[in-house]
Write an enzyme that holds these catalytic residues in place. Structure first.
Site, PDB file in Angstrom:
ATOM      1  N   LYS A 116      -1.787  17.614   0.321  1.00 20.98           N
ATOM      2  CA  LYS A 116      -2.781  16.617   0.060  1.00 20.98           C
ATOM      3  C   LYS A 116      -2.643  15.353   0.887  1.00 20.98           C
ATOM      4  O   LYS A 116      -1.637  15.134   1.267  1.00 20.98           O
ATOM      5  CB  LYS A 116      -2.938  16.449  -1.325  1.00 20.98           C
ATOM      6  CG  LYS A 116      -2.078  15.918  -2.181  1.00 20.98           C
ATOM      7  CD  LYS A 116      -2.068  16.125  -3.658  1.00 20.98           C
ATOM      8  CE  LYS A 116      -0.703  15.337  -4.333  1.00 20.98           C
ATOM      9  NZ  LYS A 116      -0.624  15.740  -5.629  1.00 20.98           N
ATOM     10  N   TYR A 161       1.079 -16.651   9.980  1.00 22.94           N
ATOM     11  CA  TYR A 161      -0.134 -17.279   8.943  1.00 22.94           C
ATOM     12  C   TYR A 161       0.519 -18.127   7.919  1.00 22.94           C
ATOM     13  O   TYR A 161       1.380 -17.351   7.473  1.00 22.94           O
ATOM     14  CB  TYR A 161      -1.109 -16.217   8.645  1.00 22.94           C
ATOM     15  CG  TYR A 161      -1.931 -15.603   9.473  1.00 22.94           C
ATOM     16  CD1 TYR A 161      -2.637 -16.227  10.267  1.00 22.94           C
ATOM     17  CD2 TYR A 161      -1.915 -14.061   9.579  1.00 22.94           C
ATOM     18  CE1 TYR A 161      -3.902 -15.719  11.414  1.00 22.94           C
ATOM     19  CE2 TYR A 161      -2.815 -13.723  10.481  1.00 22.94           C
ATOM     20  CZ  TYR A 161      -3.826 -14.356  11.146  1.00 22.94           C
ATOM     21  OH  TYR A 161      -4.414 -13.566  12.373  1.00 22.94           O
TER      22      TYR A 161
HETATM   23  C1  LIG Z   1       0.592  16.324  -5.973  1.00 21.38           C
HETATM   24  C2  LIG Z   1       0.588  17.237  -6.845  1.00 21.38           C
HETATM   25  C3  LIG Z   1       1.879  18.209  -6.619  1.00 21.38           C
HETATM   26  C4  LIG Z   1       3.243  17.870  -5.924  1.00 21.38           C
HETATM   27  O1  LIG Z   1       3.907  16.781  -6.468  1.00 21.38           O
HETATM   28  P1  LIG Z   1       5.239  16.365  -5.803  1.00 21.38           P
HETATM   29  O2  LIG Z   1       5.755  15.348  -6.807  1.00 21.38           O
HETATM   30  O3  LIG Z   1       4.893  15.690  -4.548  1.00 21.38           O
HETATM   31  O4  LIG Z   1       6.082  17.584  -5.541  1.00 21.38           O
HETATM   32  C5  LIG Z   1       2.129  19.417  -7.823  1.00 21.38           C
HETATM   33  N1  LIG Z   1       1.033  19.562  -8.414  1.00 21.38           N
HETATM   34  C6  LIG Z   1      -0.195  18.849  -8.266  1.00 21.38           C
HETATM   35  C7  LIG Z   1      -1.019  19.530  -9.391  1.00 21.38           C
HETATM   36  C8  LIG Z   1      -0.390  17.933  -7.827  1.00 21.38           C
HETATM   37  O5  LIG Z   1      -1.362  17.072  -7.918  1.00 21.38           O
END
Ligand SMILES: *Cc1c(COP(=O)(O)O)cnc(C)c1O
Length: 377
Positions: free
Chosen positions: A47, A270
């Site tokens: 993601k 800045y």
């Molecule tokens: C993001 C996510 C994961 C992965 O989590 P990590 O801590 O990055 O391994 C697993 N399951 C769901 C539902 C998520 O949203």
């Protein structure tokens, strides 16, 4: 225009870039798979542009390394993966508007269902398309963020079994505290989840583990794990010791484009928030907060030049920042400045950047925008 074989609008060398080490990614997958219980399948979580690493190249590398599933948050991300002809099952964690049911089915994506409305829309769209849609049902076992409550899930599942064109391929939950020393919340959530799942033995996939649970709690592996942050060589939290040798995949780098002297008493950047106490040599690097270098590192963060640690001086601008190279022998324009990554014997980790920026490594890498050139090794 004549085609000379080289593109006139392609860079020879970018001045700021993220370097992505695909061999580290492959190493991490291998190490994590080595922790799994026999028969547990592997879902790679990609993601948010693969946590800032670049969705398409990362997904391709993962698929050729051998993962059973990919998981993304949004329908758009799933569609992008199908557009590049990724054929492995793709789980969508997030909300899908019922009006998009057909789009999701045509792309053979696996939606998450948490209530009847989307399920009904998927079922009738699948009927129209003369197919069966596979879904996973998410239950909230204690995180109190998303998913059907345990009570709602025990009513939702029998309803879903009654839909002719919808198949419940999986049942899952997500942990609140698998990366924290106290194991109790994870144990409680797992028990609640398995109690519910026990009533529905016909569901093929049960899954619960994120990276932290995958690395720490084999009893949470069930038949699928969902690994995100650990793929990228980062550990889920700094409040724990992790005994798994992961390798960071991402480095953030820029090149020195100007070196100049400042006199004792001169301010830099800045607001002139840094004043040289002695004469100093400072270098300009075209990496700024718009490239994912947190502005909170102003006058606080460090970077590497020629294997030396150097300090960030003044406030970080949108496109550039200034580092103090007074103590770097033979420094010159064109030298590489590493904001995340190694320059032996030194290393600046995403965790260190996260500490300076009072955040977590997840946010540091995810904040690196897709616009920044990426070099895949
Ligand atoms: C993001 C996510 C994961 C992965 O989590 P990590 O801590 O990055 O391994 C697993 N399951 C769901 C539902 C998520 O949203």
């Amino acid at each position: 225009m004549k085609d000379t074989g080289t593109s006139e609008n392609e860079l020879l060398t970018p001045m700021g870039w993220a370097e992505i080490d695909l061999s580290a990614l492959t190493h991490n997958v291998r190490v994590i798979k080595g922790c799994l219980r026999r028969g547990t399948q592997f879902a790679a979580v990609v993601k948010k542009n693969a946590y800032g690493h670049g969705l398409v190249p990362i997904a391709r590398a993962l698929v050729s390394t051998g993962v059973d599933y990919l998981a993304v948050y949004s329908l758009e991300e799933g569609l992008e993966l199908r557009r590049i002809n990724i054929t492995v099952p793709i789980l969508i964690f997030g909300f899908i508007p019922p009006a998009e049911a057909k789009v999701a089915i045509r792309a053979q994506l696996t939606p998450t269902v948490v209530e009847p409305e989307l399920a009904v829309a998927l079922d009738s769209a699948a009927k129209e398309l003369d197919t069966i849609v596979k879904v996973h049902v998410k239950v909230d076992s204690g995180l109190n963020r998303s998913g059907a409550s345990l009570e709602d899930a025990s009513r939702l599942l029998p309803f879903l079994f009654g839909l002719d064109y919808l198949e419940v391929g999986g049942l899952y939950t997500h942990f609140s505290s698998a990366d924290e020393p106290d194991k109790a919340p994870t144990e409680t959530q797992l028990r609640r989840f398995l109690d519910l799942a026990g009533a529905f033995p016909m569901v093929k996939f049960l899954h619960a583990a994120n990276s932290a649970a995958t690395l720490r709690f084999p009893e949470t592996h069930l038949n699928l794990v969902r690994v995100g942050i650990a793929l990228y060589g980062l550990y889920p939290s700094s409040s724990m010791e992790w005994n798994v040798p992961l390798r960071p995949v991402l480095s953030l780098k820029g090149r020195i484009v100007r070196i100049h002297r400042v006199r004792a008493g001169d301010g830099v950047g800045y607001g002139l928030t840094w004043t040289a106490t002695n004469d100093a040599l400072v270098a300009l690097v075209p990496i700024g907060y718009g490239d994912g270098l947190p502005r909170l590192l102003s006058n606080r963060g460090e970077a590497l030049v020629r294997g030396h640690r150097v300090s960030i001086r003044g406030v970080i601008s949108m496109d550039q920042c200034v580092v103090d190279v007074t103590n770097v022998p033979e420094v010159k324009v064109g030298d590489v400045v590493t904001f995340i990554g190694k320059q032996p014997p030194e290393e600046v980790t995403a965790d260190e950047v996260a500490r300076w920026a009072t955040t977590i490594n997840y946010e540091v890498v995810t904040a690196i925008p897709s616009r920044l050139p990426r070099i895949y090794l």
